[in-house]
Design a protein around this motif. Structure first.
Motif, mmCIF file in Angstrom:
data_model
loop_
_atom_site.group_PDB
_atom_site.id
_atom_site.type_symbol
_atom_site.label_atom_id
_atom_site.label_comp_id
_atom_site.label_asym_id
_atom_site.label_seq_id
_atom_site.Cartn_x
_atom_site.Cartn_y
_atom_site.Cartn_z
ATOM 1 N N ALA A 34 31.618 68.788 40.592
ATOM 2 C CA ALA A 34 32.266 68.560 41.891
ATOM 3 C C ALA A 34 33.647 68.249 42.535
ATOM 4 C CB ALA A 34 31.070 68.273 42.696
ATOM 5 N N ALA A 37 36.267 69.693 41.518
ATOM 6 C CA ALA A 37 36.440 71.055 41.967
ATOM 7 C C ALA A 37 36.798 70.918 43.053
ATOM 8 C CB ALA A 37 34.999 72.272 41.948
ATOM 9 N N THR A 43 34.012 75.307 45.212
ATOM 10 C CA THR A 43 32.660 74.198 44.922
ATOM 11 C C THR A 43 32.793 74.345 43.307
ATOM 12 O OG1 THR A 43 32.040 76.685 44.794
ATOM 13 C CG2 THR A 43 32.631 76.699 46.671
ATOM 14 N N GLN A 44 31.638 73.871 43.025
ATOM 15 C CA GLN A 44 31.665 73.311 41.806
ATOM 16 C C GLN A 44 31.526 74.563 40.896
ATOM 17 O OE1 GLN A 44 28.460 73.267 41.083
ATOM 18 N NE2 GLN A 44 28.765 72.525 38.716
ATOM 19 N N GLN A 45 30.536 75.813 41.294
ATOM 20 C CA GLN A 45 30.995 76.281 40.457
ATOM 21 C C GLN A 45 31.638 77.849 40.796
ATOM 22 O OE1 GLN A 45 29.623 76.097 43.262
ATOM 23 N NE2 GLN A 45 26.464 75.907 43.423
ATOM 24 N N GLY A 46 32.380 77.900 41.422
ATOM 25 C CA GLY A 46 33.471 78.417 41.325
ATOM 26 C C GLY A 46 34.177 77.800 40.006
ATOM 27 N N LEU A 48 33.269 76.308 37.182
ATOM 28 C CA LEU A 48 32.433 77.475 36.114
ATOM 29 C C LEU A 48 32.641 78.303 35.498
ATOM 30 C CD1 LEU A 48 28.940 75.547 36.498
ATOM 31 C CD2 LEU A 48 31.080 74.350 34.519
ATOM 32 N N HIS A 49 33.124 79.093 37.109
ATOM 33 C CA HIS A 49 33.641 80.591 36.327
ATOM 34 C C HIS A 49 35.209 80.162 35.157
ATOM 35 C CE1 HIS A 49 34.845 85.181 36.961
ATOM 36 N NE2 HIS A 49 36.226 84.447 36.920
ATOM 37 N N PRO A 52 33.266 77.700 31.826
ATOM 38 C CA PRO A 52 31.499 77.783 31.219
ATOM 39 C C PRO A 52 31.331 75.845 31.653
ATOM 40 C CG PRO A 52 32.851 78.473 29.052
ATOM 41 C CD PRO A 52 34.060 77.868 30.349
ATOM 42 N N THR A 53 31.805 75.430 30.580
ATOM 43 C CA THR A 53 30.692 74.354 30.791
ATOM 44 C C THR A 53 31.627 72.713 30.879
ATOM 45 O OG1 THR A 53 31.575 73.462 28.650
ATOM 46 C CG2 THR A 53 28.934 74.956 29.116
ATOM 47 N N LYS A 54 31.458 71.849 31.609
ATOM 48 C CA LYS A 54 31.550 70.259 31.341
ATOM 49 C C LYS A 54 32.430 70.329 30.310
ATOM 50 C CE LYS A 54 31.658 65.747 32.998
ATOM 51 N NZ LYS A 54 30.723 64.399 33.055
#
Lengths: 189, 189
Positions: A34, A37, A43-46, A48-49, A52-54
Motif C-alpha cells: 500500500a 502504491a 491502490t495496492q490492488q492496482g 498487484l496488477h 503479482p506478489t510482493k
DNA sequence: ATTATCTATAGATCTATAGATAATGC
DNA sequence: ATTATCTATAGATCTATAGATAATGC
C-alpha cells in the motif's frame, strides 16, 4: 483523463523506483504494498496488477539494481581497482540507494528471506572478480603476504561495513576518505 | 503445578534469550511477540506483563548484549588488539548471536528504528576505543601512513562486513582467517 | 497486596483474490 | 481482446488494553 496512460514498462519502472524508496525507509518486511502504491498514485490492488506478489516486486528491485555496490563503476564485469574509489564517492552522494542496499543485506541473513540467495550469489561473484582485479594490479602477493583471494573478502567487507557506519552517522564517517585509507593499506597509491 | 514459578528475573532472562533467537530468524520488525512468548511457554499477553511493549523487549535485548561484537573479548572498556582475533574466533562459533546482531544492524539504518540510536552511539564509542588501542600498539602512524583514527573505522567495517559474508555463505568465508589477514595488513604479527 | 498468567477483544494492518469498469489496440 | 485500475473482501496477523483468576509473601 488528465494523465495519459503510461506504458506498462514505464509504470513498472515507476513502481520499482517507489519500492526502492519505501524499502530504504522500512526494509522489505516493513514495506507495505500500500505504501509503495500510494507513492505512484495507485491502490495496492492496482499495483498487484503489475507485480503479482510482493516478492515479485522485490525481485524486480534486485534485478534493476544488479550492478549495485561494487558494480556501478565499471560496467557489468570489467572492474578496475581505480574505479572503486570513485564508486564509493558516488555512493556517498546517494544515501537512499545505499540505505536500500544495506537494509536488504541486513535482512537477507534472516531465515527464508527472499533476497538471501541473491546476495549469496552476488558476493561469491564479487569476491572472485575482485580477486582477479587485485592479482592484475598487485600480482600474487599483497602487503602482509596476503593473496588476492584473501584480500578480496576484506575489500568487500570494508565497502559494506563503512556504509553502515556512514548511514548511521554521516557526519562522523567520511566514507570515501576511509576507503582511500584502506587502499593505501593495500599498497595502492 | 509441575514447574515452580520462576522468579521474575529468571523469567525476564528467558524471554530475552527467546527474543534473541526470534530476532535472528526474522529480524526485529518480523519478530512477533507471540513467537517469542510461545518459545518460553507463555501467551503473548503473558509476555507483555514482563515487558510492557515490544520496544521495551528490544531495549532489554540490546542492554543484555551490550558487549556485543567488539566488546566480548576484553571486558567493558579495556580492549586489546590481540583479543580481537580470539573474539572473531569465538563469534564464528555462535552464528545465532552474530545473526541477531547483523539483522539488527541492517534494520537500524531504516527510519525511526528503535535500535538506531543504540548502534550510532555504540559505533562512536567503538571507533574511539579502537583508535586508542591502535595508537598504543602502533604509535601515530600505521602502514600506508594511516593514523589510528583513520584505521579504527576500517577495523570495525571489516568485522561487520565479514560477518555478513560469513552468515550468507559460511563455507565460502573463513571469518577468523580473513580477519587475521587484515591484521597482517595493519602490520601486526 | 502483589505478581504472574490467562481469556477476550479492540483496532490496525497486510497480502492476495474476485470481479466490475473503462480505455486501448486490432 | 487485452490492459490498467478500481471496489469489495477474505483471511491472517499484530500490538496492546481490560479484566478475571490463582498463587505467593506479608
Amino acid at each position: 483523463m488528465a494523465a495519459a496512460r503510461a506504458r506498462s514498462g514505464e509504470r513498472r519502472a515507476e513502481i520499482v523506483r517507489a519500492a526502492l524508496e519505501v524499502i530504504a525507509e522500512r526494509g522489505y518486511r516493513g514495506a507495505s504494498l500500500a505504501a509503495v502504491a500510494e507513492r505512484v498514485g495507485l491502490t495496492q490492488q492496482g499495483l498487484l496488477h503489475h507485480f503479482p506478489t510482493k516478492e515479485a516486486l522485490l525481485v524486480a528491485v534486485l534485478e534493476e539494481h544488479d550492478q549495485w555496490d561494487t558494480g556501478g563503476g565499471g560496467g557489468r564485469d570489467g572492474w578496475r581497482l581505480d574505479l572503486l574509489e570513485p564508486l564509493v564517492e558516488y555512493n556517498a552522494m546517494r544515501p537512499g540507494i545505499v540505505q536500500t542496499f544495506s537494509a536488504l543485506l541486513g535482512e537477507s541473513v534472516t531465515e527464508g528471506h527472499p533476497a538471501r540467495e541473491f546476495f549469496t550469489r552476488r558476493y561469491t561473484q564479487v569476491r572472485a572478480e575482485l580477486a582477479g582485479v587485485l592479482r592484475a594490479e598487485f600480482g600474487d602477493r599483497l602487503p602482509g603476504g596476503l593473496t588476492p583471494e584473501e584480500a578480496a573478502p576484506l575489500v568487500t567487507a570494508v565497502l559494506d561495513g563503512l556504509q553502515y557506519q556512514w548511514l548511521l552517522d554521516p557526519d562522523a564517517v567520511d566514507m570515501p576518505a576511509a576507503f582511500r585509507g584502506f587502499l593505501r593499506l593495500l599498497g595502492a597509491r
